[in-house]
Each structure stands twice: as structure tokens, then as C-alpha cells.
Design an enzyme around this catalytic site. Structure first.
Site, PDB file in Angstrom:
ATOM      1  N   HIS A  43       0.815  -1.263  -0.167  1.00 49.97           N
ATOM      2  CA  HIS A  43      -0.277  -0.352   0.148  1.00 49.97           C
ATOM      3  C   HIS A  43       0.510   1.162   0.224  1.00 49.97           C
ATOM      4  CE1 HIS A  43      -2.726   3.239   1.229  1.00 49.97           C
ATOM      5  NE2 HIS A  43      -3.805   2.341   0.779  1.00 49.97           N
ATOM      6  N   GLU A 115      -3.222   2.610  -7.024  1.00 46.17           N
ATOM      7  CA  GLU A 115      -3.501   3.714  -6.454  1.00 46.17           C
ATOM      8  C   GLU A 115      -2.688   5.062  -6.750  1.00 46.17           C
ATOM      9  OE1 GLU A 115      -3.156   3.313  -1.888  1.00 46.17           O
ATOM     10  OE2 GLU A 115      -0.989   1.605  -2.858  1.00 46.17           O
TER      11      GLU A 115
END
Length: 265
Positions: A43, A115
Site C-alpha cells: 500500500h 492507487e
């Protein structure tokens, strides 16, 4: 550990060693014993604040899938990298670094989440066209690495400030297979008669960090929602009920497509 059968639990990180002196890390075995079936790896916040690299992403990913977890591998560029014209170059490096030592069969246990760092927690969102262009680029990179069949079957999620007012336009794009949903998906009204608008998943989606109320689930962390099954819900927060006022269902893929592992309808 106990939970409704249609809710899957994902961790937000996993370590590559089975055991040892790694205080603060969590092994695959520990996650499996806790009831997890999936793990988010790489992430942007792990990369930004905790020294995550492409090399450690690759080690975590291989450990996750070899141990029985599905890996949700995140990639994405910063604002400076995008403004500098290096967005695809950066994502190519991340995909190659994180997945390069895997085999084609391994990809059946992988989800990739794009992302864009500049669109997370800022309220800014990549336009559907910008997101779709990068998703197509990721699929091409995977095709070069593992072949067209593997690339076509890979699910690529978008994870940059997915909100009720942009989810439909994003999901209409061919190479966007679903969403890695975070805090931006929840919009809370204020005052008497206010309501909550949120994007949630259903029918076998993966949720982490969820907060449970008697008749609803709010995503406090992330929810992975396939394009076939996302919902945009408006819920009444005025007592006594939390009635669902509206539900929008994306029809592109059927539940059977996802149950069979066939991304394309």
C-alpha cells in the site's frame, strides 16, 4: 473470527517469514489462524512511511500466496512522478519488482490495485480516462511478463478516492475491474435528518477494518468491491431506522463470472 459467510477478511500487511524476531510484523500463519483469506501488500502508505520497497513487496507477495493467502498488490505513482511524465515508468518498475519472480499460475492468487498516491485521502481523483489508461498499461505490462491469457484474467482494481459520485463512471471503463475502497467512500451528512452515502461491496467482497452496526457495514479501512457487485447506498441516520434509500448496481459482470474466476463476461 466469527463473521457472516459472505464477508471475507483481509489484512493490511503480511511478513515474509513464518517465525522469528520481527516485532510488529504478522506472519501468514497468524493471519490464517485469525480467519484472513487475503492480504493487502505494498500500500502507498506502507511505501511512504514504513520503507516498503519493490523487493519487500515481492517477498511478502510470494510468502502470502505460497502460504494460502490471496495477495492484493498495490502500485501507483506520486504527484511529482505523474507531473514529471514518469507515471507509467514507475508503475512498470513496481509491477516488475513485485511480481517478476512469480509464475503464470501464481497470478490466479493475485489482485493488482492501482492507487495513484496523489489521489488518496486528498479528495482528488484520477479521471476515469486517466485511471483506465493506467489500468490498460498495467495489463499490457503483465501480458509482456506472463502472456495475454494471464493478463486478461487478472483483476485490476482502482483505489484512488473512490466515492459515490465517481464509482459508476470508473466502473464503466473496460480495464477497471473493481475498487479498493477506503475512507473517501463514506460521506456523512450533518444535522437533523442527515444521511450517510457510501460505496460498499457485497456477495463475497473483501473488507478490512470494518465497523459493524446492527444492520449495516461501514468501511473504516478498505473494501475490495468487484465491478459486478458494488453498491452506492444512502442510509437514513435518523432514528429509529437505517433504511436503505437507494441502491445502484453495476451490471457489467455477473456474480457467476467472479465465482468462476472469469473476469470477462
Amino acid at each position: 473470527k466469527a463473521r457472516p459467510a459472505k464477508i471475507r477478511v483481509a489484512a493490511q500487511n503480511v511478513h515474509w517469514e513464518d517465525q522469528g524476531a520481527f516485532t510488529g510484523e504478522v506472519s501468514v500463519k497468524m493471519l490464517l489462524e485469525a480467519g484472513c483469506s487475503d492480504a493487502i501488500i505494498g500500500h502507498s502508505e506502507r511505501r511512504q512511511f514504513f520503507g516498503e520497497t519493490d523487493a519487500t513487496v515481492e517477498k511478502r507477495t510470494r510468502a502470502a500466496i505460497s502460504g494460502g493467502l490471496r495477495a492484493i498488490v498495490c502500485v501507483g505513482e506520486s504527484l511529482a512522478e505523474r507531473d514529471g511524465g514518469r507515471a507509467l515508468e514507475v508503475v512498470r518498475r513496481q509491477v516488475a519488482g513485485g511480481l517478476g519472480r512469480l509464475t503464470e499460475p501464481d497470478l490466479s492468487h493475485i489482485i493488482v490495485a492501482y492507487e495513484p498516491v496523489w489521489a488518496i485521502g486528498t479528495g482528488r481523483t484520477a479521471t476515469p480516462e486517466v485511471a483506465a489508461e493506467m489500468h490498460a498499461g498495467i495489463r499490457k505490462i503483465v501480458s509482456e511478463m506472463f502472456g495475454e491469457r494471464a493478463a486478461a484474467a487478472l483483476r485490476i482494481l482502482y483505489g484512488g478516492s473512490v466515492k459515490p459520485d465517481n464509482i459508476s463512471a470508473l466502473m464503466e471503463k473496460e480495464d477497471i475491474d473493481g475498487a479498493l475502497v477506503g475512507g473517501a467512500s463514506v460521506v456523512r451528512g450533518t444535522g437533523p435528518g442527515s444521511h450517510i452515502v457510501m460505496v460498499v461491496g457485497s456477495r463475497g467482497n473483501l473488507c478490512t477494518g470494518t465497523a459493524l452496526a446492527p444492520d449495516l457495514i461501514l468501511t473504516a479501512g478498505h473494501c475490495v468491491a468487484p465491478a459486478a457487485t458494488y453498491r452506492v447506498m444512502t442510509l437514513d441516520t435518523q432514528p429509529p431506522g437505517r433504511a436503505i434509500r437507494s441502491i445502484a448496481v453495476h451490471p457489467r459482470y455477473s456474480a457467476q463470472d467472479y465465482a468462476s474466476g472469469d473476469r470477462k463476461s
